[in-house]
Design a protein around this motif. Structure first.
Motif: not given
Length: 66
Positions: A11-14, A62-66
């Protein structure tokens, strides 16, 4: 003992969808170097459809945190 890191999109390094950032984090690599190598491999190799593979990874990881 450390829990194994799972593969997820960052989510942050994109830059686009966080796919390369997530792969780099999972394996402990540099995100910038991972992106550069992926682009170079995509351009140099006619048998490696980089955009198609990236889109598939975007859908499957999947996206981080899901």
């Amino acid at each position: 003992m450390n829990a194994p890191r799972t593969l997820s999109r960052s989510r942050h390094d994109r830059i686009i969808a966080g796919v390369m950032g997530g792969i780099a984090r999972r394996f402990g690599w540099s995100a910038t170097l991972t992106r550069v190598l992926y682009v170079v491999l995509s351009i140099v190799s006619a048998g490696f459809p980089g955009i198609l593979v990236y889109l598939i990874l975007w859908l499957l990881i999947p996206e981080e945190g899901n």
